[in-house]
Design a protein around this motif. Structure first.
Motif, PDB file in Angstrom:
ATOM      1  N   GLY A 124      12.937  -1.158 -57.789  1.00 32.52           N
ATOM      2  CA  GLY A 124      12.297  -1.723 -56.561  1.00 32.52           C
ATOM      3  C   GLY A 124      13.160  -2.728 -55.770  1.00 32.52           C
ATOM      4  N   CYS A 125      13.692  -2.361 -54.719  1.00 28.89           N
ATOM      5  CA  CYS A 125      14.604  -3.190 -54.013  1.00 28.89           C
ATOM      6  C   CYS A 125      14.035  -3.323 -52.736  1.00 28.89           C
ATOM      7  CB  CYS A 125      15.986  -2.307 -53.956  1.00 28.89           C
ATOM      8  SG  CYS A 125      16.574  -2.369 -55.482  1.00 28.89           S
ATOM      9  N   PHE A 126      14.674  -4.290 -51.884  1.00 29.17           N
ATOM     10  CA  PHE A 126      14.433  -4.567 -50.474  1.00 29.17           C
ATOM     11  C   PHE A 126      15.744  -4.174 -49.689  1.00 29.17           C
ATOM     12  CE2 PHE A 126      11.042  -7.207 -52.224  1.00 29.17           C
ATOM     13  CZ  PHE A 126      10.210  -6.746 -51.388  1.00 29.17           C
ATOM     14  N   VAL A 127      15.691  -3.504 -48.531  1.00 26.77           N
ATOM     15  CA  VAL A 127      16.712  -3.251 -47.928  1.00 26.77           C
ATOM     16  C   VAL A 127      16.664  -3.937 -46.545  1.00 26.77           C
ATOM     17  CG1 VAL A 127      18.058  -1.411 -46.657  1.00 26.77           C
ATOM     18  CG2 VAL A 127      17.432  -1.160 -48.944  1.00 26.77           C
ATOM     19  N   ILE A 128      17.371  -4.864 -46.089  1.00 21.57           N
ATOM     20  CA  ILE A 128      17.335  -5.557 -44.488  1.00 21.57           C
ATOM     21  C   ILE A 128      18.456  -5.407 -43.984  1.00 21.57           C
ATOM     22  CG2 ILE A 128      17.249  -8.174 -43.765  1.00 21.57           C
ATOM     23  CD1 ILE A 128      16.211  -8.756 -46.632  1.00 21.57           C
ATOM     24  N   ARG A 129      18.394  -4.818 -42.704  1.00 17.69           N
ATOM     25  CA  ARG A 129      19.555  -4.514 -41.724  1.00 17.69           C
ATOM     26  C   ARG A 129      19.826  -5.896 -41.077  1.00 17.69           C
ATOM     27  NH1 ARG A 129      21.069   0.473 -39.718  1.00 17.69           N
ATOM     28  NH2 ARG A 129      23.076  -0.003 -38.533  1.00 17.69           N
ATOM     29  N   ARG A 130      21.008  -6.133 -41.268  1.00 18.80           N
ATOM     30  CA  ARG A 130      21.495  -7.643 -40.515  1.00 18.80           C
ATOM     31  C   ARG A 130      21.864  -7.291 -39.214  1.00 18.80           C
ATOM     32  NH1 ARG A 130      19.864 -11.576 -43.534  1.00 18.80           N
ATOM     33  NH2 ARG A 130      21.678 -12.651 -42.988  1.00 18.80           N
ATOM     34  N   ALA A 131      22.633  -8.267 -38.674  1.00 19.47           N
ATOM     35  CA  ALA A 131      22.933  -8.183 -37.189  1.00 19.47           C
ATOM     36  C   ALA A 131      24.104  -7.260 -36.915  1.00 19.47           C
ATOM     37  CB  ALA A 131      23.033  -9.741 -36.878  1.00 19.47           C
ATOM     38  N   ALA A 132      24.947  -7.190 -37.907  1.00 15.96           N
ATOM     39  CA  ALA A 132      26.218  -6.234 -37.426  1.00 15.96           C
ATOM     40  C   ALA A 132      25.583  -5.065 -37.880  1.00 15.96           C
ATOM     41  CB  ALA A 132      27.252  -6.534 -38.309  1.00 15.96           C
ATOM     42  N   ASP A 133      26.003  -3.924 -36.755  1.00 17.96           N
ATOM     43  CA  ASP A 133      25.572  -2.430 -37.202  1.00 17.96           C
ATOM     44  C   ASP A 133      25.955  -1.825 -38.484  1.00 17.96           C
ATOM     45  OD1 ASP A 133      24.164  -2.483 -34.567  1.00 17.96           O
ATOM     46  OD2 ASP A 133      25.991  -1.515 -33.571  1.00 17.96           O
ATOM     47  N   ASP A 134      26.997  -2.472 -38.882  1.00 13.35           N
ATOM     48  CA  ASP A 134      27.551  -1.813 -40.304  1.00 13.35           C
ATOM     49  C   ASP A 134      26.989  -2.666 -41.610  1.00 13.35           C
ATOM     50  OD1 ASP A 134      29.439  -3.777 -39.969  1.00 13.35           O
ATOM     51  OD2 ASP A 134      30.863  -2.902 -40.380  1.00 13.35           O
ATOM     52  N   HIS A 135      26.134  -3.581 -41.255  1.00 16.08           N
ATOM     53  CA  HIS A 135      25.799  -4.380 -42.563  1.00 16.08           C
ATOM     54  C   HIS A 135      24.265  -4.368 -43.046  1.00 16.08           C
ATOM     55  CE1 HIS A 135      25.632  -8.785 -43.884  1.00 16.08           C
ATOM     56  NE2 HIS A 135      25.687  -8.207 -44.673  1.00 16.08           N
ATOM     57  N   ILE A 136      24.191  -4.238 -44.292  1.00 19.93           N
ATOM     58  CA  ILE A 136      22.853  -4.274 -44.786  1.00 19.93           C
ATOM     59  C   ILE A 136      22.980  -5.226 -46.155  1.00 19.93           C
ATOM     60  CG2 ILE A 136      21.916  -2.106 -44.020  1.00 19.93           C
ATOM     61  CD1 ILE A 136      22.757  -1.129 -46.992  1.00 19.93           C
ATOM     62  N   ARG A 137      21.962  -5.893 -46.364  1.00 20.78           N
ATOM     63  CA  ARG A 137      21.532  -6.631 -47.478  1.00 20.78           C
ATOM     64  C   ARG A 137      20.616  -6.109 -48.571  1.00 20.78           C
ATOM     65  NH1 ARG A 137      21.468 -12.741 -46.685  1.00 20.78           N
ATOM     66  NH2 ARG A 137      23.881 -12.398 -46.657  1.00 20.78           N
ATOM     67  N   ILE A 138      20.932  -5.847 -49.763  1.00 20.95           N
ATOM     68  CA  ILE A 138      20.057  -4.986 -50.558  1.00 20.95           C
ATOM     69  C   ILE A 138      19.560  -6.220 -51.662  1.00 20.95           C
ATOM     70  CG2 ILE A 138      19.959  -3.529 -52.370  1.00 20.95           C
ATOM     71  CD1 ILE A 138      21.571  -1.828 -50.850  1.00 20.95           C
ATOM     72  N   LEU A 139      18.436  -6.621 -51.962  1.00 21.57           N
ATOM     73  CA  LEU A 139      17.813  -7.375 -52.934  1.00 21.57           C
ATOM     74  C   LEU A 139      17.412  -6.413 -54.049  1.00 21.57           C
ATOM     75  CD1 LEU A 139      16.074  -9.900 -50.757  1.00 21.57           C
ATOM     76  CD2 LEU A 139      18.173 -10.243 -51.782  1.00 21.57           C
ATOM     77  N   GLY A 140      17.803  -6.802 -55.157  1.00 21.82           N
ATOM     78  CA  GLY A 140      17.236  -6.010 -56.303  1.00 21.82           C
ATOM     79  C   GLY A 140      16.873  -6.944 -57.503  1.00 21.82           C
ATOM     80  N   PRO A 141      16.308  -6.521 -58.363  1.00 21.72           N
ATOM     81  CA  PRO A 141      15.867  -7.232 -59.475  1.00 21.72           C
ATOM     82  C   PRO A 141      17.197  -7.566 -60.519  1.00 21.72           C
ATOM     83  CG  PRO A 141      15.242  -4.860 -60.145  1.00 21.72           C
ATOM     84  CD  PRO A 141      15.645  -4.966 -58.732  1.00 21.72           C
ATOM     85  N   ARG A 142      17.307  -9.063 -60.558  1.00 18.90           N
ATOM     86  CA  ARG A 142      18.803  -9.574 -61.142  1.00 18.90           C
ATOM     87  C   ARG A 142      18.821  -8.986 -62.683  1.00 18.90           C
ATOM     88  NH1 ARG A 142      21.913 -14.447 -60.627  1.00 18.90           N
ATOM     89  NH2 ARG A 142      22.747 -14.756 -62.598  1.00 18.90           N
ATOM     90  N   ALA A 143      17.675  -8.917 -63.328  1.00 18.87           N
ATOM     91  CA  ALA A 143      18.007  -8.235 -64.690  1.00 18.87           C
ATOM     92  C   ALA A 143      18.507  -6.885 -64.777  1.00 18.87           C
ATOM     93  CB  ALA A 143      16.451  -8.218 -65.391  1.00 18.87           C
ATOM     94  N   SER A 144      18.412  -6.272 -63.626  1.00 19.30           N
ATOM     95  CA  SER A 144      19.002  -4.509 -63.708  1.00 19.30           C
ATOM     96  C   SER A 144      20.290  -4.671 -62.552  1.00 19.30           C
ATOM     97  CB  SER A 144      17.926  -3.781 -63.045  1.00 19.30           C
ATOM     98  OG  SER A 144      16.859  -3.701 -63.935  1.00 19.30           O
ATOM     99  N   ALA A 145      21.015  -5.806 -62.473  1.00 19.33           N
ATOM    100  CA  ALA A 145      21.954  -5.995 -61.531  1.00 19.33           C
ATOM    101  C   ALA A 145      23.145  -4.889 -61.854  1.00 19.33           C
ATOM    102  CB  ALA A 145      22.689  -7.476 -61.297  1.00 19.33           C
ATOM    103  N   GLY A 146      23.344  -4.788 -62.935  1.00 18.70           N
ATOM    104  CA  GLY A 146      24.554  -3.844 -63.333  1.00 18.70           C
ATOM    105  C   GLY A 146      24.079  -2.410 -62.934  1.00 18.70           C
TER     106      GLY A 146
END
Length: 187
Positions: free
Chosen positions: A151-173
């Motif tokens: 389960g993650c969150f995808v956030i579209r940032r200000a630049a057209d070619d940029h997203i930030r993905i937040l995911g569970p740290r325990a599954s970072a790898g």
């Protein structure tokens, strides 16, 4: 006294950055996070407090890309607030002081890993990873989705070619592995 050194979510002393073709995947460790959930009967007060903090209250499917604090909608009367960790190490405490008994505030910094994904092939990569409508998303859109069964969150940032993905740290790898493989597929 021990000389303890913090490690990042992927285990390194420095944040990991991978450039694959035209895509860069950068571990973003400097993010302080806290969740805010309005308590029953205090929804309007919390929304007003978020508007004072961010300039507006994040609506469903949206993020407010405010500086230094930013936030996105997580569910009914629930939001995630983020800020630079070096200036907001005590973000949860700051939010608890701001909202008092109107909201339940929970420290989230250690629970999530953030990856900034940038580059011309980012939309192609994102289409391989998850079911968000990346080509229709605009700056400030935020979607909850599954990436590599996480389960993650995808956030579209200000630049057209940029997203930030937040995911569970325990599954970072595992999340990083999925991002790298998708980037390789479109390189």
């Amino acid at each position: 006294m021990h000389d303890l050194l913090p490690t990042h979510a992927l285990g390194g002393a420095d944040p990991q950055v991978d450039t694959i073709g035209s895509v860069t995947i950068a571990e973003h460790p400097g993010l302080a996070l806290a969740s805010v959930a309005a308590r029953l009967g205090s929804e309007a007060a919390v929304a007003k407090g978020l508007k004072a903090l961010l300039g507006e209250t994040p609506l469903p499917g949206r993020a407010v890309l405010h500086d230094p604090e930013a936030g996105f909608w997580m569910g009914p009367d629930q939001w995630m607030i983020g800020a630079p960790g070096d200036t907001h190490e005590d973000l949860a405490d700051q939010l608890k002081a701001r909202f008092g008994d109107t909201a339940s505030v929970t420290e989230q910094t250690g629970a999530w890993v953030a990856f900034d994904v940038t580059g011309a092939a980012m939309p192609d990569m994102c289409e391989l990873l998850c079911a968000v409508p990346i080509r229709r998303m605009v700056a400030g859109d935020a979607q909850r989705t599954m990436i590599h069964q996480l389960g993650c969150f995808v956030i579209r940032r200000a630049a057209d070619d940029h997203i930030r993905i937040l995911g569970p740290r325990a599954s970072a790898g595992s999340l990083h592995h999925a991002l790298v493989n998708a980037a390789r597929s479109v390189a």
